[in-house]
Structure formats: structure tokens, C-alpha cells
Design a protein around this motif. Structure first.
Motif, short mmCIF file in Angstrom:
data_model
loop_
_atom_site.label_atom_id
_atom_site.label_comp_id
_atom_site.label_asym_id
_atom_site.label_seq_id
_atom_site.Cartn_x
_atom_site.Cartn_y
_atom_site.Cartn_z
N ASP A 151 55.03 -27.33 -56.86
CA ASP A 151 55.64 -26.54 -57.92
C ASP A 151 55.59 -27.33 -59.22
OD1 ASP A 151 57.14 -24.76 -59.40
OD2 ASP A 151 59.06 -25.58 -58.69
N ASP A 152 54.98 -26.74 -60.26
CA ASP A 152 54.91 -27.43 -61.55
C ASP A 152 56.12 -27.15 -62.42
OD1 ASP A 152 54.46 -24.87 -62.50
OD2 ASP A 152 52.29 -25.15 -62.68
N GLY A 153 56.97 -26.23 -62.01
CA GLY A 153 58.20 -25.95 -62.74
C GLY A 153 57.98 -25.38 -64.12
N ASP A 154 56.83 -24.77 -64.37
CA ASP A 154 56.56 -24.20 -65.68
C ASP A 154 57.55 -23.10 -66.00
OD1 ASP A 154 54.52 -25.87 -66.12
OD2 ASP A 154 52.91 -24.42 -65.85
N ASP A 155 58.05 -23.08 -67.18
CA ASP A 155 58.96 -22.03 -67.63
C ASP A 155 58.20 -21.13 -68.58
OD1 ASP A 155 61.01 -20.45 -68.34
OD2 ASP A 155 62.18 -21.97 -69.41
N ASP A 156 57.86 -19.94 -68.14
CA ASP A 156 57.12 -19.00 -68.95
C ASP A 156 58.13 -18.11 -69.68
OD1 ASP A 156 55.55 -16.98 -70.02
OD2 ASP A 156 54.08 -17.13 -68.39
N THR A 157 58.33 -18.41 -70.95
CA THR A 157 59.34 -17.67 -71.71
C THR A 157 58.97 -16.21 -71.87
OG1 THR A 157 58.24 -18.35 -73.76
CG2 THR A 157 60.08 -19.71 -72.98
N GLU A 158 57.69 -15.89 -71.81
CA GLU A 158 57.30 -14.49 -71.91
C GLU A 158 57.77 -13.70 -70.70
OE1 GLU A 158 53.16 -14.05 -72.55
OE2 GLU A 158 53.09 -15.31 -74.33
N LEU A 159 57.81 -14.35 -69.53
CA LEU A 159 58.25 -13.67 -68.32
C LEU A 159 59.75 -13.69 -68.17
CD1 LEU A 159 55.63 -15.04 -65.76
CD2 LEU A 159 55.61 -12.84 -66.94
N GLY A 160 60.41 -14.66 -68.76
CA GLY A 160 61.86 -14.72 -68.69
C GLY A 160 62.38 -15.35 -67.41
N TYR A 161 61.53 -16.02 -66.64
CA TYR A 161 61.98 -16.72 -65.45
C TYR A 161 61.10 -17.94 -65.23
CZ TYR A 161 58.01 -14.59 -63.01
OH TYR A 161 56.75 -14.19 -62.63
N GLU A 162 61.61 -18.88 -64.47
CA GLU A 162 60.86 -20.09 -64.17
C GLU A 162 60.18 -19.97 -62.81
OE1 GLU A 162 61.92 -24.73 -63.17
OE2 GLU A 162 62.99 -23.73 -64.80
N ASP A 163 58.89 -20.26 -62.78
CA ASP A 163 58.18 -20.24 -61.51
C ASP A 163 58.80 -21.27 -60.56
OD1 ASP A 163 54.91 -19.65 -62.96
OD2 ASP A 163 56.30 -18.25 -62.03
N ASN A 164 59.00 -20.84 -59.33
CA ASN A 164 59.60 -21.73 -58.33
C ASN A 164 58.88 -21.50 -57.00
OD1 ASN A 164 61.34 -23.59 -57.16
ND2 ASN A 164 62.88 -22.03 -56.71
N PHE A 165 57.60 -21.86 -56.95
CA PHE A 165 56.79 -21.61 -55.77
C PHE A 165 57.21 -22.52 -54.62
CE2 PHE A 165 53.98 -18.72 -57.77
CZ PHE A 165 53.75 -19.17 -59.06
N ASP A 166 57.07 -21.99 -53.39
CA ASP A 166 57.36 -22.80 -52.22
C ASP A 166 56.15 -23.63 -51.84
OD1 ASP A 166 55.58 -21.11 -50.92
OD2 ASP A 166 57.11 -20.01 -49.83
N GLU A 167 56.19 -24.26 -50.66
CA GLU A 167 55.11 -25.15 -50.25
C GLU A 167 53.79 -24.42 -50.04
OE1 GLU A 167 57.23 -23.74 -46.53
OE2 GLU A 167 57.77 -24.41 -48.56
#
Length: 376
Positions: free
Chosen positions: A111-127
Motif C-alpha cells: 500500500d503506497d497510502g496515496d491520498d487522491d483528493t479528487e476521489l475524496g478517500y485514501e487508497d488502502n489496498f490489502d496484501e
């Protein structure tokens, strides 16, 4: 003096009368229930709520087996007038592949923890590079699965197909996922659903670059990925099988299925939802409310898989085209397509169903399917 037994013929007549009366009561009850239901539906269809009537007609005309209900109450001209109030416009052109910028260095399981402000949520991918969201609307509940790496999404199949002379059943989604060495998946393209044996697709199927089925029909739209892992949405209904094969080869299509895009008729099936950031124009809600399965892609290449319930499941009717577009835009889809839905709509991940079929028999599983989009 001993009492004589009644003649056997007399006993048989008595038993026959009892059975006859019982059957008459049963058939009379069924007939009365039919009249009550028919009358109730007539009041509903011709009552004061035109919005409810229009949604009912649009919804039923999208089903495979329940279209006849609307034809009991409305003429073909009336049905067409009603469905046009909740219908789709046309999206012309092809996918602009330059709008999708895939960074291979980011497509890892970490998980790179990128915060995409256009989407309004932070990516939180699992393994596995997957994340799942629950979404709810006024008439549906659904799950959105985001797959970080589009190269992991492909078309899983039961190929070789059955012939109509020798029946072969399709696979439930969990088995389709496992048999194709995957961990997740959703149902795929259109297929022959008579008898729910699910052993033969319709339109086009491409799996790992191999054209496994190629019988394009009017209204067909190809939905799949090229070898650059970009989602391609292409009308093929006016092509011959040879032209489709040529297109697949020249455009390096690695995995694809097809679904119908029929606009302006009394069976308003649709495929295109968003093309190059442009949503399809809608009249009203764009469609009836039904269970749906949708695939889309964000500008960073991540794949969006969206499945909803409906048809009375949890008291929900289902999702309309307007519902689908709203959710897809919220999750950043640049391109998106509706694929086979209804009772086939299902989502499976990591050993369990996130969304199951809406039919009672498959309430903990899925219909039998010939294809699905799977995630490895």
C-alpha cells in the motif's frame, strides 16, 4: 345377520368424488389468487403514481423472463412510450487510451497510502492489492472492489463450451475463480441462460489473447482489456466475425466479453456508462432498477468492479443507470461499462461471496456462468 361390505365400485366412486372436490377447491383457490394479484397489479399499473408505474415497466423490460408481465397491462406502444422516459442516449467514439496513465512502479501489493483528493478517500489496498467498499442507495445495496493492478484482471472461462446437443453446465462464480487460479471475481458477459445451465456465452469472449467465442450480434459491445492493461469499450454489433477477429488482433485485445447496448426499443439494455470522462446522457433515471454488475477504470489504471443487489433482495429494487454513473464518478472512473446483471450479478473474494445471486436457490452462491472477470 352380518352387514355386507359396500361394493368396491361404490368405494372408488366415493374416493373419486373426494379427489375431484379437492382438486376443484385447489384450482378455484389458485384462480382466485390469480385474479386478486392480477387486479392488484392492474390498479398499481393504472393508478395515480405514474412514477411507480414507469419504474415498474422499465425494470421488467430489462429482465430476461418477466417481460410478459408488462404486456399483460400495456400495449407495445404504451410500453415504448414509458421506457423512453427512463432511457439512455448514445455515447459515440472509442476509448482515448492516453487518458489512462499506468505507473508500473506503483502496481505492487504494498500500500503506497496515496491520498487522491479528487476521489475524496485514501487508497488502502490489502496484501492482494484490493480494497472493497460498501455503498448504499435509495433502492439498492452494493459492493465496490478496487483492483490496484489492472494486469491482474482477466476473463476466466469454462472453455471449451457446450453444444446444444450435449449439455454442459457453467460454473458458479466461486468455482470459476478457483478454476482459473484467481482470488476474486465478478460475473462476466452475456450468455445463453435458458434453463440456467450457463454453459455457452453470446457475442465475444477473449481470454489471455485467445478468441474462444466469436458470434457478434446486433447491439453487441465489447468490454475488455488490451495488452497495455487499458479498459477498451468498443461497439462490435455491426461487424462480421472476421472483422471482430481482425479488430482483436490489431488492437491487442487480451481479455474481453460482450453485452448488449440497445437504445430506443422496449428492451432498454445498455452497456456504455462513461467514455473518456463523459457519462452517457440520460432521460430520467436512464433505466429501470435491477441488480447490476459494472466494470470501470480510473485514470491511474486501477480497475473498479461494482455489483448491486435488487429484485426484492433485502427489500431493494436494484440500481438504475443514474445510480451506477453516480457511484462510478465518485470512485473516479474515466471509462465504465455495464455488463451482464440481473440474477447473475455476484462478487467473490478471498473465499467468500461479497455479493450473491438474488434468486432463492442461489442465495448463498451464484448462477452458473460461462465467463467472469477474475482477479489473480
Amino acid at each position: 345377520m352380518a352387514k355386507k361390505d359396500a361394493p368396491k365400485s361404490s368405494k372408488k366412486r366415493t374416493i373419486g368424488k373426494i379427489i375431484g372436490r379437492g382438486c376443484a377447491i385447489i384450482f378455484s383457490t389458485i384462480f382466485m389468487l390469480f385474479l386478486i394479484l392480477y387486479g392488484s397489479m392492474w390498479i398499481f399499473c393504472h393508478g395515480p403514481s405514474t412514477a411507480a408505474r414507469d419504474l415498474f415497466v422499465s425494470t421488467m423490460m430489462e429482465t430476461g423472463a418477466l417481460k410478459f408481465l408488462t404486456k399483460w397491462y400495456f400495449s407495445k406502444e404504451e410500453i415504448l412510450e414509458i421506457t423512453n422516459k427512463n432511457s439512455m442516449g448514445k455515447l459515440e467514439g472509442d476509448v482515448d487510451t492516453s487518458l489512462i496513465q499506468i505507473d508500473p512502479d506503483k502496481n505492487t501489493d504494498e500500500d503506497d497510502g496515496d491520498d487522491d483528493t479528487e476521489l475524496g478517500y485514501e487508497d488502502n489496498f490489502d496484501e492482494n492489492g484490493i480494497e472493497i467498499f460498501t455503498v448504499t442507495g435509495r433502492t439498492y445495496m452494493g459492493k465496490v472492489m478496487i483492483v490496484k493492478d489492472p494486469s491482474k484482471v482477466s476473463v476466466g472461462t469454462i472453455y471449451p463450451w457446450s453444444s446444444f446437443s450435449k449439455e454442459k453446465y457453467g460454473s458458479t462464480l466461486d468455482n470459476l475463480v478457483k478454476d482459473n487460479g484467481a482470488i476474486a471475481g465478478v460475473n462476466g458477459g452475456e450468455y445463453c441462460s435458458d434453463g440456467n445451465w450457463g454453459g455457452r456465452p453470446k457475442g465475444l469472449v477473449v481470454s489471455n489473447g485467445d478468441i474462444q467465442f466469436n458470434e457478434p450480434q446486433s447491439g453487441d459491445v465489447m468490454v475488455g482489456f488490451n495488452k497495455d492493461n487499458i479498459l477498451v469499450i468498443k461497439e462490435i454489433g455491426d461487424m462480421s466475425a472476421a472483422q471482430v477477429e481482425d479488430y482483436v488482433r490489431k488492437n491487442n485485445i487480451r481479455d474481453a466479453v460482450s453485452f448488449k447496448d440497445v437504445v430506443g426499443q422496449d428492451d432498454n439494455h445498455f452497456t456504455k456508462l462513461i467514455l473518456n470522462n463523459q457519462p452517457v446522457p440520460l432521460n430520467g433515471a436512464g433505466s429501470g432498477a435491477n441488480p447490476r454488475t459494472v466494470i470501470g477504470q480510473r485514470k491511474d489504471g486501477a480497475v473498479i468492479l461494482f455489483v448491486t443487489d435488487g429484485r426484492g433482495h433485502e427489500s431493494h429494487l436494484g440500481a438504475t443507470a443514474a445510480d451506477l454513473i453516480g457511484v462510478l464518478q465518485e470512485y473516479g472512473a474515466v471509462n465504465a461499462a455495464n455488463i451482464d446483471g440481473g440474477s447473475s450479478s455476484s462478487m467473490y473474494y478471498n473465499g467468500k461471496y461479497e455479493m450473491t445471486s438474488v434468486t432463492l436457490y442461489y442465495s448463498t452462491s451464484s448462477w452458473r456462468l460461462p465467463t467472469g472477470f477474475v482477479v489473480k
